[in-house]
Design a protein around this motif. Sequence first.
Motif, PDB file in Angstrom:
ATOM      1  N   SER A   1       0.528  -1.005   0.243  1.00  0.00           N
ATOM      2  CA  SER A   1       0.254  -0.098  -0.428  1.00  0.00           C
ATOM      3  C   SER A   1       0.792   1.455   0.128  1.00  0.00           C
ATOM      4  N   GLN A   2      -0.352   2.658  -0.109  1.00  0.00           N
ATOM      5  CA  GLN A   2       0.894   3.831  -0.560  1.00  0.00           C
ATOM      6  C   GLN A   2       0.811   4.200   0.951  1.00  0.00           C
ATOM      7  N   THR A   3       2.032   4.833   0.926  1.00  0.00           N
ATOM      8  CA  THR A   3       2.321   5.653   2.410  1.00  0.00           C
ATOM      9  C   THR A   3       3.170   7.115   2.533  1.00  0.00           C
ATOM     10  N   ILE A   4       2.796   8.506   2.749  1.00  0.00           N
ATOM     11  CA  ILE A   4       4.049   8.738   2.352  1.00  0.00           C
ATOM     12  C   ILE A   4       3.747  10.036   4.420  1.00  0.00           C
ATOM     13  N   HIS A   5       5.073  10.203   3.963  1.00  0.00           N
ATOM     14  CA  HIS A   5       5.934  10.379   5.150  1.00  0.00           C
ATOM     15  C   HIS A   5       6.540  11.859   5.422  1.00  0.00           C
ATOM     16  N   GLN A   6       5.860  12.674   6.207  1.00  0.00           N
ATOM     17  CA  GLN A   6       6.642  14.458   6.199  1.00  0.00           C
ATOM     18  C   GLN A   6       7.063  14.577   7.258  1.00  0.00           C
ATOM     19  N   TRP A   7       8.463  14.944   7.352  1.00  0.00           N
ATOM     20  CA  TRP A   7       8.666  15.426   8.728  1.00  0.00           C
ATOM     21  C   TRP A   7       9.764  16.506   8.177  1.00  0.00           C
ATOM     22  N   PRO A   8       9.848  17.142   9.497  1.00  0.00           N
ATOM     23  CA  PRO A   8       9.437  17.303  11.318  1.00  0.00           C
ATOM     24  C   PRO A   8       8.606  17.383  10.975  1.00  0.00           C
ATOM     25  N   ALA A   9       7.683  17.159  12.679  1.00  0.00           N
ATOM     26  CA  ALA A   9       5.804  17.376  12.792  1.00  0.00           C
ATOM     27  C   ALA A   9       5.902  18.981  12.968  1.00  0.00           C
ATOM     28  N   THR A  10       6.954  19.892  13.524  1.00  0.00           N
ATOM     29  CA  THR A  10       6.729  20.520  14.294  1.00  0.00           C
ATOM     30  C   THR A  10       8.112  21.159  13.433  1.00  0.00           C
ATOM     31  N   LEU A  11       8.321  22.882  13.803  1.00  0.00           N
ATOM     32  CA  LEU A  11       9.916  23.602  13.558  1.00  0.00           C
ATOM     33  C   LEU A  11       9.630  24.326  14.246  1.00  0.00           C
ATOM     34  N   VAL A  12      10.794  25.254  15.129  1.00  0.00           N
ATOM     35  CA  VAL A  12      10.750  26.568  15.032  1.00  0.00           C
ATOM     36  C   VAL A  12      11.451  26.981  14.832  1.00  0.00           C
ATOM     37  N   GLN A  13      11.516  27.992  13.690  1.00  0.00           N
ATOM     38  CA  GLN A  13      13.119  28.460  13.450  1.00  0.00           C
ATOM     39  C   GLN A  13      13.105  29.877  13.322  1.00  0.00           C
ATOM     40  N   PRO A  14      13.932  30.664  13.339  1.00  0.00           N
ATOM     41  CA  PRO A  14      14.334  32.172  13.441  1.00  0.00           C
ATOM     42  C   PRO A  14      14.408  32.511  12.166  1.00  0.00           C
ATOM     43  N   VAL A  15      13.872  34.231  12.059  1.00  0.00           N
ATOM     44  CA  VAL A  15      13.824  34.659  11.023  1.00  0.00           C
ATOM     45  C   VAL A  15      15.141  34.991  10.662  1.00  0.00           C
ATOM     46  N   GLY A  16      14.979  34.689   9.064  1.00  0.00           N
ATOM     47  CA  GLY A  16      16.609  34.885   8.421  1.00  0.00           C
ATOM     48  C   GLY A  16      16.945  33.486   8.119  1.00  0.00           C
ATOM     49  N   SER A  17      16.522  32.199   8.957  1.00  0.00           N
ATOM     50  CA  SER A  17      17.252  31.030   8.863  1.00  0.00           C
ATOM     51  C   SER A  17      16.628  30.377   7.953  1.00  0.00           C
ATOM     52  N   PRO A  18      17.429  29.633   7.275  1.00  0.00           N
ATOM     53  CA  PRO A  18      16.977  28.891   6.081  1.00  0.00           C
ATOM     54  C   PRO A  18      16.019  27.480   6.613  1.00  0.00           C
ATOM     55  N   LEU A  19      15.499  26.861   5.554  1.00  0.00           N
ATOM     56  CA  LEU A  19      14.034  26.280   5.687  1.00  0.00           C
ATOM     57  C   LEU A  19      14.302  24.338   4.750  1.00  0.00           C
ATOM     58  N   SER A  20      14.245  23.431   5.172  1.00  0.00           N
ATOM     59  CA  SER A  20      13.976  22.622   4.996  1.00  0.00           C
ATOM     60  C   SER A  20      13.277  21.484   5.406  1.00  0.00           C
ATOM     61  N   LEU A  21      11.981  21.113   4.741  1.00  0.00           N
ATOM     62  CA  LEU A  21      10.833  20.434   4.254  1.00  0.00           C
ATOM     63  C   LEU A  21      11.068  18.921   3.914  1.00  0.00           C
ATOM     64  N   GLU A  22      10.435  18.085   4.070  1.00  0.00           N
ATOM     65  CA  GLU A  22      11.043  16.584   3.479  1.00  0.00           C
ATOM     66  C   GLU A  22      10.280  15.814   3.407  1.00  0.00           C
ATOM     67  N   CYS A  23       9.468  15.465   2.161  1.00  0.00           N
ATOM     68  CA  CYS A  23       8.187  14.771   2.264  1.00  0.00           C
ATOM     69  C   CYS A  23       9.052  13.488   0.760  1.00  0.00           C
ATOM     70  N   THR A  24       8.569  11.950   1.487  1.00  0.00           N
ATOM     71  CA  THR A  24       8.611  11.043   0.218  1.00  0.00           C
ATOM     72  C   THR A  24       7.682   9.953   0.606  1.00  0.00           C
ATOM     73  N   VAL A  25       6.974   9.550  -0.639  1.00  0.00           N
ATOM     74  CA  VAL A  25       6.170   8.873  -0.872  1.00  0.00           C
ATOM     75  C   VAL A  25       6.872   7.407  -1.482  1.00  0.00           C
ATOM     76  N   GLU A  26       6.001   6.480  -0.333  1.00  0.00           N
ATOM     77  CA  GLU A  26       6.454   4.839  -1.016  1.00  0.00           C
ATOM     78  C   GLU A  26       5.239   4.219  -1.425  1.00  0.00           C
ATOM     79  N   GLY A  27       5.192   3.143  -1.801  1.00  0.00           N
ATOM     80  CA  GLY A  27       4.436   2.357  -3.278  1.00  0.00           C
ATOM     81  C   GLY A  27       3.709   2.194  -4.442  1.00  0.00           C
ATOM     82  N   THR A  28       4.247   3.983  -4.761  1.00  0.00           N
ATOM     83  CA  THR A  28       3.838   3.742  -6.131  1.00  0.00           C
ATOM     84  C   THR A  28       4.795   4.744  -6.603  1.00  0.00           C
ATOM     85  N   SER A  29       4.618   5.231  -8.134  1.00  0.00           N
ATOM     86  CA  SER A  29       5.647   5.468  -9.337  1.00  0.00           C
ATOM     87  C   SER A  29       5.030   6.477  -9.993  1.00  0.00           C
ATOM     88  N   ASN A  30       5.761   7.644  -9.731  1.00  0.00           N
ATOM     89  CA  ASN A  30       5.077   8.519 -10.532  1.00  0.00           C
ATOM     90  C   ASN A  30       4.380   9.643 -10.096  1.00  0.00           C
TER      91      ASN A  30
END
Lengths: 113, 115
Positions: A1-30
């Motif tokens: 079955s297909q699943t989707i993962h997203q992290w982190p769940a919560t994030l506190v960042q200061p103004v001016g800092s960089p950001l990277s949120l990641e999302c991956t999907v399993e069990g499917t293509s394209n």
Amino acid sequence: SQTIHQWPATLVQPVGSPLSLECTVEGTSNPNLYWYRQAAGRGLQLLFYSVGIGQISSEVPQNLSASRPQDRQFILSSKKLLLSDSGFYLCAWQGSRGFTEAFFGQGTRLTVV
Amino acid sequence: AQSVTQLDSQVPVFEEAPVELRCNYSSSVSVYLFWYVQYPNQGLQLLLKYLSGSTLVKGINGFEAEFNKSQTSFHLRKPSVHISDTAEYFCAVRRASGGYQKVTFGTGTKLQVIP
């Protein structure tokens, strides 16, 4: 079955800092991949969508960017966060063939301080 | 382009009472329609969808929705709500054709079930 993962769940960042949120999907293509931002009383705002590797479409001008380095990986980034970037970010996927609905990750609560 | 309107931002209802959450859409072509539910600090979960065929669609958790093409509506109903139904509900629409089609969401309706 297909699943989707997203992290982190919560994030506190200061103004001016960089950001990277990641999302991956399993069990499917394209899959078609999406980044949404949710603000109170405004529903879900589509930020970016991607129909394939390296193919990114932006729905609204903003301080954010997206990339799809692999078929099932979708990244939301910023070089310098603004206070207005705070919100709840949702990644979603949709099958590219024969599927109709989108399936969502659990979201990331971003607070820019 | 398609659009969705959820007229009620909040709907309070007593436990075991019936509820209807309203959704109207606008489109010049055939569409697919969806209802999603979101619990606090979680992603969206599909409740039900209308693709074609019977206009009455049954979903999970005892919810159902009726597609009304003449009124361009897709209202969500439940005959008897529970405390656990307290959540935000989103109506969504996309063009009914193949390939990539953007899903457009309404602004959401917060259902508050009062004990």
